[in-house]
Design an enzyme around this catalytic site. Sequence first.
Site, mmCIF file in Angstrom:
data_model
loop_
_atom_site.group_PDB
_atom_site.id
_atom_site.type_symbol
_atom_site.label_atom_id
_atom_site.label_comp_id
_atom_site.label_asym_id
_atom_site.label_seq_id
_atom_site.Cartn_x
_atom_site.Cartn_y
_atom_site.Cartn_z
ATOM 1 N N CYS A 162 -4.866 -7.948 22.965
ATOM 2 C CA CYS A 162 -3.497 -7.472 22.799
ATOM 3 C C CYS A 162 -2.538 -8.637 22.539
ATOM 4 O O CYS A 162 -2.551 -9.637 23.246
ATOM 5 C CB CYS A 162 -3.046 -6.694 24.030
ATOM 6 S SG CYS A 162 -1.432 -5.940 23.777
ATOM 7 N N CYS A 175 -4.505 -3.505 31.683
ATOM 8 C CA CYS A 175 -3.829 -4.232 30.606
ATOM 9 C C CYS A 175 -4.853 -4.649 29.544
ATOM 10 O O CYS A 175 -5.977 -5.030 29.861
ATOM 11 C CB CYS A 175 -3.140 -5.456 31.214
ATOM 12 S SG CYS A 175 -2.710 -6.717 30.008
ATOM 13 N N CYS A 188 0.849 -1.205 0.000
ATOM 14 C CA CYS A 188 0.000 0.000 0.000
ATOM 15 C C CYS A 188 0.874 1.241 0.000
ATOM 16 O O CYS A 188 0.358 2.345 0.126
ATOM 17 C CB CYS A 188 -0.903 -0.016 1.224
ATOM 18 S SG CYS A 188 0.026 0.121 2.768
ATOM 19 N N CYS A 240 4.917 1.736 3.992
ATOM 20 C CA CYS A 240 6.275 1.768 4.564
ATOM 21 C C CYS A 240 7.064 2.942 3.995
ATOM 22 O O CYS A 240 7.862 3.558 4.707
ATOM 23 C CB CYS A 240 6.989 0.438 4.321
ATOM 24 S SG CYS A 240 6.293 -0.911 5.317
ATOM 25 N N CYS A 290 1.397 -6.333 14.481
ATOM 26 C CA CYS A 290 1.680 -6.005 13.074
ATOM 27 C C CYS A 290 3.085 -6.406 12.646
ATOM 28 O O CYS A 290 3.345 -6.507 11.450
ATOM 29 C CB CYS A 290 1.412 -4.531 12.803
ATOM 30 S SG CYS A 290 2.742 -3.413 13.276
ATOM 31 N N CYS A 311 3.755 -3.019 10.193
ATOM 32 C CA CYS A 311 2.724 -2.649 9.217
ATOM 33 C C CYS A 311 2.165 -1.295 9.603
ATOM 34 O O CYS A 311 1.096 -1.210 10.186
ATOM 35 C CB CYS A 311 1.631 -3.723 9.195
ATOM 36 S SG CYS A 311 0.486 -3.569 7.827
ATOM 37 N N CYS A 315 -2.032 -4.071 20.946
ATOM 38 C CA CYS A 315 -1.039 -4.390 19.906
ATOM 39 C C CYS A 315 -1.658 -5.471 19.025
ATOM 40 O O CYS A 315 -2.014 -6.541 19.516
ATOM 41 C CB CYS A 315 0.258 -4.900 20.558
ATOM 42 S SG CYS A 315 1.400 -5.645 19.384
ATOM 43 N N HIS A 354 5.320 -7.038 25.089
ATOM 44 C CA HIS A 354 4.768 -7.312 26.425
ATOM 45 C C HIS A 354 5.782 -7.064 27.543
ATOM 46 O O HIS A 354 5.461 -6.440 28.552
ATOM 47 C CB HIS A 354 4.322 -8.775 26.406
ATOM 48 C CG HIS A 354 3.660 -9.280 27.624
ATOM 49 N ND1 HIS A 354 2.441 -8.808 28.062
ATOM 50 C CD2 HIS A 354 4.023 -10.267 28.492
ATOM 51 C CE1 HIS A 354 2.086 -9.480 29.152
ATOM 52 N NE2 HIS A 354 3.019 -10.369 29.430
ATOM 53 N N CYS A 408 0.651 2.207 20.151
ATOM 54 C CA CYS A 408 -0.685 1.609 20.163
ATOM 55 C C CYS A 408 -1.284 1.496 21.564
ATOM 56 O O CYS A 408 -2.365 2.013 21.828
ATOM 57 C CB CYS A 408 -0.638 0.236 19.499
ATOM 58 S SG CYS A 408 0.015 0.325 17.829
ATOM 59 N N CYS A 463 4.631 -7.213 4.905
ATOM 60 C CA CYS A 463 4.285 -7.879 3.628
ATOM 61 C C CYS A 463 5.543 -8.444 2.973
ATOM 62 O O CYS A 463 5.552 -9.594 2.524
ATOM 63 C CB CYS A 463 3.621 -6.895 2.668
ATOM 64 S SG CYS A 463 2.188 -6.084 3.339
ATOM 65 N N CYS A 491 6.238 -3.369 28.192
ATOM 66 C CA CYS A 491 5.008 -2.576 28.265
ATOM 67 C C CYS A 491 4.810 -2.003 29.674
ATOM 68 O O CYS A 491 4.998 -2.706 30.671
ATOM 69 C CB CYS A 491 3.822 -3.451 27.888
ATOM 70 S SG CYS A 491 2.249 -2.577 27.967
ATOM 71 N N CYS A 514 8.302 -0.935 20.297
ATOM 72 C CA CYS A 514 7.353 0.189 20.285
ATOM 73 C C CYS A 514 7.163 0.849 21.648
ATOM 74 O O CYS A 514 7.056 2.082 21.709
ATOM 75 C CB CYS A 514 6.003 -0.257 19.733
ATOM 76 S SG CYS A 514 6.135 -1.069 18.137
HETATM 77 S S1 SF4 Z 1 -1.315 -4.175 27.293
HETATM 78 FE FE1 SF4 Z 1 -0.592 -5.846 25.948
HETATM 79 S S2 SF4 Z 1 1.625 -5.629 25.872
HETATM 80 FE FE2 SF4 Z 1 0.891 -4.432 27.620
HETATM 81 S S3 SF4 Z 1 1.037 -5.881 29.364
HETATM 82 FE FE3 SF4 Z 1 -1.049 -6.043 28.571
HETATM 83 S S4 SF4 Z 1 -0.927 -7.766 27.090
HETATM 84 FE FE4 SF4 Z 1 1.176 -7.118 27.509
HETATM 85 S S1 SF4 Z 2 0.635 -3.315 16.527
HETATM 86 FE FE1 SF4 Z 2 2.212 -3.894 18.057
HETATM 87 S S2 SF4 Z 2 4.107 -4.159 16.830
HETATM 88 FE FE2 SF4 Z 2 2.649 -3.003 15.573
HETATM 89 S S3 SF4 Z 2 3.104 -0.837 15.960
HETATM 90 FE FE3 SF4 Z 2 1.480 -1.423 17.434
HETATM 91 S S4 SF4 Z 2 2.584 -2.056 19.278
HETATM 92 FE FE4 SF4 Z 2 4.082 -2.038 17.603
#
Ligand code: SF4
Ligand code: SF4
Length: 303
Positions: free
Chosen positions: A250, A244, A51, A54, A281, A184, A278, A221, A271, A146, A224, A259
């Site tokens: 997630c 969470c 698309c 990137c 991606c 992505c 999450c 994770h 995200c 991709c 996070c 990230c």
């Molecule tokens: S929000 Fe997602 S990445 Fe963060 S602790 Fe919970 S499951 Fe893990």
């Molecule tokens: S979906 Fe997950 S891996 Fe992709 S940008 Fe968001 S936090 Fe990062």
Amino acid sequence: MAHTRREFLRDAAMLAAGLGLGSGSVPRLARALEGLAARRPGLVWLQGQSCSGCSVSLLNGERPGPAELLTRYFSVWFHPTLSAATGDEALAAVDRAVNAGGYLLAVEGAMPLGMPRACTVGDEPIASLVSRAAARARAVLAVGTCASFGGIPAAAANPTGAAPVSEVLARAGVSVPHLNVPGCPAHPHWIVGTAVLVLHKNDITVDEEHRPTAFFGRPVHDQCPHFARYERQEFARTPGEDGCLFKLGCQGALTHADCPWRGWNGGTNWCVRGRAPCTGCARPGFARDPAYPFFRLNEGRTA
Ligand code: SF4
Ligand code: SF4
């Protein structure tokens, strides 16, 4: 244009921060960047089933932006979006680059191996051009999920037989260094950082999926800010609720990317901080399964 020592140090500091390296590595990185700027190796960018997200991600970087860094340290020989050439002129530019060889080849998008004419450059199927161009490259970067793993174009039922770039290289018997930079889209720092490191004495560590560990070494994770809440099982049950996001689908535990501490859009947000799970991606399996869980609702609800 000549660049000052101060500019090299500033870019090296940004790169070191992006790679999670200490300030002690800045002079070494500055010397590497100075060497790169003196040579300005060629960059050839090709797009398959993509698309263009990137490319847009790359150009969206903050100052000094990745686009600025790219022109300082690389010479862009061809990019379908950035190059002014069109039609026959563009095809001639690609041929000139491939004949010269020795460039870094970046490929964005999946390869339609089951339906080669689903994506052509001029009259040539993209997979044929990628294998031809890869054979003359010093390294190949598969940019985005991709290109790295098939991604959304390879989602079931995958009518075009979309496949990752690695499959094209394997079929053609091309053995140049190959790295996957998934996402992505892929984060601009992941693309530029990988490109600089691979050209600097191939100074890069990769995992079994050919991903640079500097960016994809740990699950989302583990990094996070909600990890402790996950451990205490303090879950959000509906979108917008605190806690969470695991019960909302997630996939941070299954996804390797940095990230949480790098952030997106100049580190403004990412995200989960924006209260979206999450979606994985950057995962190898992203979007491929027909039941791929982008979100989950009502998990564990009794009423
Ligand atoms: S929000 Fe997602 S990445 Fe963060 S602790 Fe919970 S499951 Fe893990
Ligand atoms: S979906 Fe997950 S891996 Fe992709 S940008 Fe968001 S936090 Fe990062």
